[in-house]
Write a protein that holds these residues in place. Structure first.
Motif, PDB file in Angstrom:
ATOM      1  N   SER A 147       6.576   5.222  14.708  1.00 32.22           N
ATOM      2  CA  SER A 147       7.825   5.660  13.984  1.00 32.22           C
ATOM      3  C   SER A 147       8.756   4.411  12.826  1.00 32.22           C
ATOM      4  CB  SER A 147       9.106   5.361  15.139  1.00 32.22           C
ATOM      5  OG  SER A 147       9.015   3.625  15.536  1.00 32.22           O
ATOM      6  N   GLY A 148       6.960   3.365  12.666  1.00 32.58           N
ATOM      7  CA  GLY A 148       7.758   2.064  11.819  1.00 32.58           C
ATOM      8  C   GLY A 148       6.847   2.819  10.585  1.00 32.58           C
ATOM      9  N   SER A 149       5.616   3.293  10.954  1.00 31.25           N
ATOM     10  CA  SER A 149       5.036   3.857   9.384  1.00 31.25           C
ATOM     11  C   SER A 149       5.596   4.929   9.102  1.00 31.25           C
ATOM     12  CB  SER A 149       3.139   4.569  10.319  1.00 31.25           C
ATOM     13  OG  SER A 149       3.277   3.000  10.355  1.00 31.25           O
ATOM     14  N   ILE A 150       6.858   5.801   9.789  1.00 35.31           N
ATOM     15  CA  ILE A 150       7.409   7.050   9.786  1.00 35.31           C
ATOM     16  C   ILE A 150       8.211   6.576   8.948  1.00 35.31           C
ATOM     17  CG2 ILE A 150       8.427   9.140  10.214  1.00 35.31           C
ATOM     18  CD1 ILE A 150       6.662   9.333  12.646  1.00 35.31           C
ATOM     19  N   PHE A 151       9.262   5.944   8.703  1.00 38.81           N
ATOM     20  CA  PHE A 151      10.697   5.597   8.204  1.00 38.81           C
ATOM     21  C   PHE A 151      10.259   4.403   7.235  1.00 38.81           C
ATOM     22  CE2 PHE A 151      12.766   6.690  12.289  1.00 38.81           C
ATOM     23  CZ  PHE A 151      13.390   8.177  12.127  1.00 38.81           C
ATOM     24  N   GLU A 152       9.233   3.741   7.531  1.00 40.10           N
ATOM     25  CA  GLU A 152       9.062   2.872   6.332  1.00 40.10           C
ATOM     26  C   GLU A 152       8.469   3.814   5.385  1.00 40.10           C
ATOM     27  OE1 GLU A 152       6.818  -0.867   4.998  1.00 40.10           O
ATOM     28  OE2 GLU A 152       7.013   0.030   7.055  1.00 40.10           O
TER      29      GLU A 152
ATOM     30  N   TYR B  51       1.064  -1.289   0.118  1.00 45.51           N
ATOM     31  CA  TYR B  51      -0.008  -0.230   0.117  1.00 45.51           C
ATOM     32  C   TYR B  51       0.364   0.917  -0.040  1.00 45.51           C
ATOM     33  CZ  TYR B  51      -3.601  -3.174   1.266  1.00 45.51           C
ATOM     34  OH  TYR B  51      -4.578  -4.124   1.660  1.00 45.51           O
ATOM     35  N   LEU B  52       2.497   1.350   0.746  1.00 45.31           N
ATOM     36  CA  LEU B  52       2.773   2.558   0.927  1.00 45.31           C
ATOM     37  C   LEU B  52       3.652   2.326  -0.788  1.00 45.31           C
ATOM     38  CD1 LEU B  52       4.413   1.787   4.538  1.00 45.31           C
ATOM     39  CD2 LEU B  52       2.644   3.312   3.400  1.00 45.31           C
TER      40      LEU B  52
ATOM     41  N   LEU C  32       9.725  19.371   0.111  1.00 49.08           N
ATOM     42  CA  LEU C  32      10.343  18.062   1.159  1.00 49.08           C
ATOM     43  C   LEU C  32      12.144  18.443   1.170  1.00 49.08           C
ATOM     44  CD1 LEU C  32       7.109  16.201   1.297  1.00 49.08           C
ATOM     45  CD2 LEU C  32       8.333  17.541   2.999  1.00 49.08           C
ATOM     46  N   ILE C  33      12.669  17.723   1.780  1.00 50.22           N
ATOM     47  CA  ILE C  33      13.855  16.953   1.728  1.00 50.22           C
ATOM     48  C   ILE C  33      14.513  15.451   1.632  1.00 50.22           C
ATOM     49  CG2 ILE C  33      16.750  16.978   2.185  1.00 50.22           C
ATOM     50  CD1 ILE C  33      15.664  20.356   3.710  1.00 50.22           C
ATOM     51  N   PRO C  34      14.437  14.351   1.173  1.00 50.76           N
ATOM     52  CA  PRO C  34      14.947  13.495   1.189  1.00 50.76           C
ATOM     53  C   PRO C  34      15.307  12.562   2.263  1.00 50.76           C
ATOM     54  CG  PRO C  34      14.924  14.077  -0.936  1.00 50.76           C
ATOM     55  CD  PRO C  34      15.058  15.222  -0.679  1.00 50.76           C
ATOM     56  N   TYR C  35      14.904  11.851   3.029  1.00 51.26           N
ATOM     57  CA  TYR C  35      14.933  11.198   4.668  1.00 51.26           C
ATOM     58  C   TYR C  35      16.701  10.673   3.693  1.00 51.26           C
ATOM     59  CZ  TYR C  35      15.537   8.452   8.161  1.00 51.26           C
ATOM     60  OH  TYR C  35      16.568   8.137   9.841  1.00 51.26           O
TER      61      TYR C  35
ATOM     62  N   LEU D 295       9.462   7.631   4.825  1.00 52.72           N
ATOM     63  CA  LEU D 295      10.629   8.117   4.565  1.00 52.72           C
ATOM     64  C   LEU D 295      11.427   7.441   3.102  1.00 52.72           C
ATOM     65  CD1 LEU D 295      10.778   9.955   7.262  1.00 52.72           C
ATOM     66  CD2 LEU D 295       9.904  11.049   5.418  1.00 52.72           C
ATOM     67  N   ARG D 296      11.777   5.522   3.857  1.00 53.33           N
ATOM     68  CA  ARG D 296      12.832   4.918   2.933  1.00 53.33           C
ATOM     69  C   ARG D 296      11.796   4.634   2.115  1.00 53.33           C
ATOM     70  NH1 ARG D 296      13.429   2.483   8.163  1.00 53.33           N
ATOM     71  NH2 ARG D 296      12.097   1.257   7.502  1.00 53.33           N
ATOM     72  N   LEU D 297      10.975   5.544   1.289  1.00 52.52           N
ATOM     73  CA  LEU D 297      10.314   4.967   0.089  1.00 52.52           C
ATOM     74  C   LEU D 297      10.431   6.396  -0.642  1.00 52.52           C
ATOM     75  CD1 LEU D 297       7.710   2.099   0.727  1.00 52.52           C
ATOM     76  CD2 LEU D 297       9.041   1.899  -0.738  1.00 52.52           C
TER      77      LEU D 297
END
Length: 179
Positions: A96-101, A83-84, A155-158, A103-105
């Motif tokens: 934090s799991g939802s946020i970082f997953e 879905y992400l 936005l700045i990529p993480y 951002l990594r995408l």
């Protein structure tokens, strides 16, 4: 131009909303509001998919407006990774799991802080990452304004950190040989 013609011309752009395993009805109600739906539609989004967790509030699949988002929802899934990946925009709780997953995408992300949580350390994470321009931060009450004002190009990529130096220091401290 009719709404049907407009919908046929639009490229599919999905907004995926996730509350994780919690109950966050305030977020689900907020994305279900007509003003949030209208703003998403104005910005070219075509579909709204809501993962509603343990919540009791059931979003409406029907809109008051003729031109509107296609809406669907579900409670849980073994994984939200697909879905992400398919989302054009993610609106998430502050886990934090939802946020970082997300951002990594490299997906545009609005994190909605649950102000009802006691000692809300999640809001600190969301606010810090918003300050660093990796995501947008909102509350259920300000979500509409955040969507209206957001500019994804700002936005700045993480960039995830490199944990190797930390691991080497821990190994050195514990007396393990350097590799």
């Amino acid at each position: 131009m009719s709404c049907v013609a407009m919908e046929e011309e639009r490229v599919k752009k999905v907004v995926f909303v996730t509350v994780g395993t919690t109950c966050f009805d305030a977020l689900v109600k907020s994305v279900d509001s007509q003003n949030v739906r209208d703003e998403l539609w104005k910005r070219g989004y075509t579909d709204l998919l809501i993962q509603m967790g343990r919540g009791c509030y059931i979003p409406s699949k029907i809109s008051e407006e003729a031109c509107s988002l296609n809406v669907d929802f579900f409670t849980f899934s073994p994984s939200i990774a697909d879905y992400l990946r398919s989302a054009s925009l993610v609106i998430s709780h502050a886990g934090s799991g939802s946020i970082f997953e997300t951002l990594r995408l490299g997906k545009p992300l609005i994190v909605v802080v649950n102000e009802d949580l006691m000692d809300n350390h999640q809001s600190e994470l969301a606010e810090e990452l918003a300050e660093r321009k990796h995501l947008f931060c909102a509350t259920p009450q300000t979500l509409h304004q955040t969507i209206e004002a957001m500019d994804s190009s700002s936005l700045i990529p993480y960039q995830p950190g490199d944990a190797m130096r930390v691991a080497m220091e821990i190994n050195k401290f514990l007396g393990f040989p350097a590799e």
